[in-house]
Write a protein that holds these residues in place. Structure first.
Motif, PDB file in Angstrom:
ATOM      1  N   SER A   1     -13.894  33.858  -7.775  1.00  0.00           N
ATOM      2  CA  SER A   1     -13.031  34.279  -6.661  1.00  0.00           C
ATOM      3  C   SER A   1     -12.449  33.046  -5.982  1.00  0.00           C
ATOM      4  O   SER A   1     -13.178  32.090  -5.714  1.00  0.00           O
ATOM      5  CB  SER A   1     -13.832  35.099  -5.643  1.00  0.00           C
ATOM      6  OG  SER A   1     -14.375  36.260  -6.246  1.00  0.00           O
ATOM      7  N   PRO A   2     -11.157  33.054  -5.700  1.00  0.00           N
ATOM      8  CA  PRO A   2     -10.547  31.897  -5.026  1.00  0.00           C
ATOM      9  C   PRO A   2     -11.037  31.779  -3.589  1.00  0.00           C
ATOM     10  O   PRO A   2     -11.309  32.787  -2.931  1.00  0.00           O
ATOM     11  CB  PRO A   2      -9.049  32.200  -5.090  1.00  0.00           C
ATOM     12  CG  PRO A   2      -8.963  33.688  -5.208  1.00  0.00           C
ATOM     13  CD  PRO A   2     -10.162  34.105  -5.993  1.00  0.00           C
TER      14      PRO A   2
ATOM     15  N   ALA B   1     -10.485  27.268 -11.842  1.00  0.00           N
ATOM     16  CA  ALA B   1     -11.925  27.381 -11.615  1.00  0.00           C
ATOM     17  C   ALA B   1     -12.702  26.551 -12.631  1.00  0.00           C
ATOM     18  O   ALA B   1     -13.718  25.923 -12.291  1.00  0.00           O
ATOM     19  CB  ALA B   1     -12.348  28.847 -11.686  1.00  0.00           C
TER      20      ALA B   1
ATOM     21  N   THR C   1     -12.605  21.110  -5.578  1.00  0.00           N
ATOM     22  CA  THR C   1     -11.617  22.160  -5.352  1.00  0.00           C
ATOM     23  C   THR C   1     -10.434  21.928  -6.276  1.00  0.00           C
ATOM     24  O   THR C   1      -9.914  20.813  -6.359  1.00  0.00           O
ATOM     25  CB  THR C   1     -11.141  22.153  -3.894  1.00  0.00           C
ATOM     26  OG1 THR C   1     -12.272  22.291  -3.021  1.00  0.00           O
ATOM     27  CG2 THR C   1     -10.173  23.294  -3.632  1.00  0.00           C
TER      28      THR C   1
ATOM     29  N   PRO D   1      -3.646  29.988  -5.627  1.00  0.00           N
ATOM     30  CA  PRO D   1      -5.079  30.154  -5.361  1.00  0.00           C
ATOM     31  C   PRO D   1      -5.861  28.903  -5.766  1.00  0.00           C
ATOM     32  O   PRO D   1      -5.545  28.255  -6.763  1.00  0.00           O
ATOM     33  CB  PRO D   1      -5.466  31.360  -6.233  1.00  0.00           C
ATOM     34  CG  PRO D   1      -4.181  32.058  -6.530  1.00  0.00           C
ATOM     35  CD  PRO D   1      -3.131  30.997  -6.573  1.00  0.00           C
ATOM     36  N   THR D   2      -6.865  28.560  -4.987  1.00  0.00           N
ATOM     37  CA  THR D   2      -7.720  27.426  -5.298  1.00  0.00           C
ATOM     38  C   THR D   2      -9.171  27.883  -5.392  1.00  0.00           C
ATOM     39  O   THR D   2      -9.577  28.823  -4.695  1.00  0.00           O
ATOM     40  CB  THR D   2      -7.599  26.323  -4.229  1.00  0.00           C
ATOM     41  OG1 THR D   2      -7.892  26.884  -2.934  1.00  0.00           O
ATOM     42  CG2 THR D   2      -6.195  25.740  -4.217  1.00  0.00           C
ATOM     43  N   TYR D   3      -9.921  27.206  -6.245  1.00  0.00           N
ATOM     44  CA  TYR D   3     -11.308  27.576  -6.502  1.00  0.00           C
ATOM     45  C   TYR D   3     -12.214  26.393  -6.184  1.00  0.00           C
ATOM     46  O   TYR D   3     -11.788  25.237  -6.223  1.00  0.00           O
ATOM     47  CB  TYR D   3     -11.490  27.988  -7.961  1.00  0.00           C
ATOM     48  CG  TYR D   3     -10.644  29.179  -8.369  1.00  0.00           C
ATOM     49  CD1 TYR D   3     -11.174  30.463  -8.347  1.00  0.00           C
ATOM     50  CD2 TYR D   3      -9.324  29.011  -8.767  1.00  0.00           C
ATOM     51  CE1 TYR D   3     -10.400  31.552  -8.715  1.00  0.00           C
ATOM     52  CE2 TYR D   3      -8.540  30.097  -9.135  1.00  0.00           C
ATOM     53  CZ  TYR D   3      -9.089  31.371  -9.106  1.00  0.00           C
ATOM     54  OH  TYR D   3      -8.312  32.436  -9.469  1.00  0.00           O
TER      55      TYR D   3
ATOM     56  N   PRO E   1      -6.960  24.283  -8.468  1.00  0.00           N
ATOM     57  CA  PRO E   1      -6.342  25.582  -8.803  1.00  0.00           C
ATOM     58  C   PRO E   1      -6.976  26.262  -9.999  1.00  0.00           C
ATOM     59  O   PRO E   1      -6.817  27.465 -10.179  1.00  0.00           O
ATOM     60  CB  PRO E   1      -4.878  25.208  -9.084  1.00  0.00           C
ATOM     61  CG  PRO E   1      -4.650  23.957  -8.313  1.00  0.00           C
ATOM     62  CD  PRO E   1      -5.945  23.211  -8.382  1.00  0.00           C
TER      63      PRO E   1
END
Length: 255
Positions: A169-170, A129, A125, A42-44, A127
């Motif tokens: 949230s990603p 946050a 951006t 996931p990325t944020y 991984p």
């Protein structure tokens, strides 16, 4: 002579290979779900904004005009390049103690501004946050401090800083979208394979195939009889003989 295919034939092919198509759809959806939830990281994202405007003189008597604003807007294109240059990003890496090159950090940043707007948005951006928030804020802060020395101007003001929410949230991956795309692709592949198999199947299945491929008339058909059909016919014959025997016996008694 060109061959044509009717809607009925298309429906028959899909009906014949229905479970193959369903298997491809379910398989593609399952693979997309596994990859989205368990494989992809996931990325944020988080964003910080700064405003480009002319700084006023000390007595506050200087007035802005349309020419000044237009100059600031034109400078934004230059700023968008400078902010992703090693002159800025090397300092960001040193400040945050990042284990990456300025080129890798540049790929994590997106700089944008609305048309004819003096507000520039810097989006990071990552991984993590928290790391995305730190990168966005630190990049804008260092840019604000370094731009007077780079271009001999002082017209950058931080408008909003990136803030870390309690439950971030990603932005990627999007499992629902990935599964939906996989279902569509799985259905397309399944239908395509069904028609390919049907095209490669050159076996003769009916009298129509004989007339179509061999160009000869059909004189007769030998029907296929299963063992069950033979057993049913034997039962019918036995029942008929039983009823016939009973009928003949009753006639003899009456005579």
């Amino acid at each position: 002579m060109e061959e044509t295919i009717s809607l009925k034939e298309i429906f028959e092919v899909i009906k014949k290979r229905f479970w193959l198509i369903v298997a491809f759809i379910l398989g593609a959806a399952l693979i997309a779900a596994v990859v989205s939830y368990f494989v992809l990281t996931p990325t944020y994202q988080n964003s910080s904004q700064f405003l480009v405007n002319q700084s006023s003189n000390q007595d506050g008597t200087e007035q802005f005009n349309s020419s000044d604003i237009q100059t600031n807007v034109e400078l934004i294109n230059t700023y968008n390049i400078i902010i992703k240059s090693p002159a800025i990003l090397d300092n960001v890496i040193e400040e945050l103690d990042l284990n990456m090159t300025s080129g890798a950090l540049s790929n994590k940043l997106e700089v944008s501004s609305a048309e004819q707007s003096q507000v520039v948005t810097v989006t990071a951006t990552d991984p993590s946050a928290e790391q995305a928030t730190n990168i966005a804020n630190t990049t804008v802060e260092i840019f604000q401090n370094e731009i007077p020395d780079i271009m001999n101007v002082d017209n950058v003001t931080i408008l909003t800083e990136a803030e870390l929410s309690g439950q971030p949230s990603p932005v990627a991956p999007n499992p629902v979208l990935n599964i939906a795309i996989a279902i569509v692709l799985g259905g397309m592949v399944g239908v395509g394979l069904a028609f390919l198999l049907e095209y490669l199947d050159n076996t003769v299945k009916s009298e129509n195939d004989i007339e179509k491929h061999l160009q000869v008339p059909v004189l007769g058909i030998i029907s296929h009889i299963d063992d069950d059909d033979i057993h049913v016919e034997q039962l019918k014959a036995a029942q008929y003989n039983t009823r016939r025997g009973g009928f003949d016996g009753s006639q003899k008694e009456s005579v």
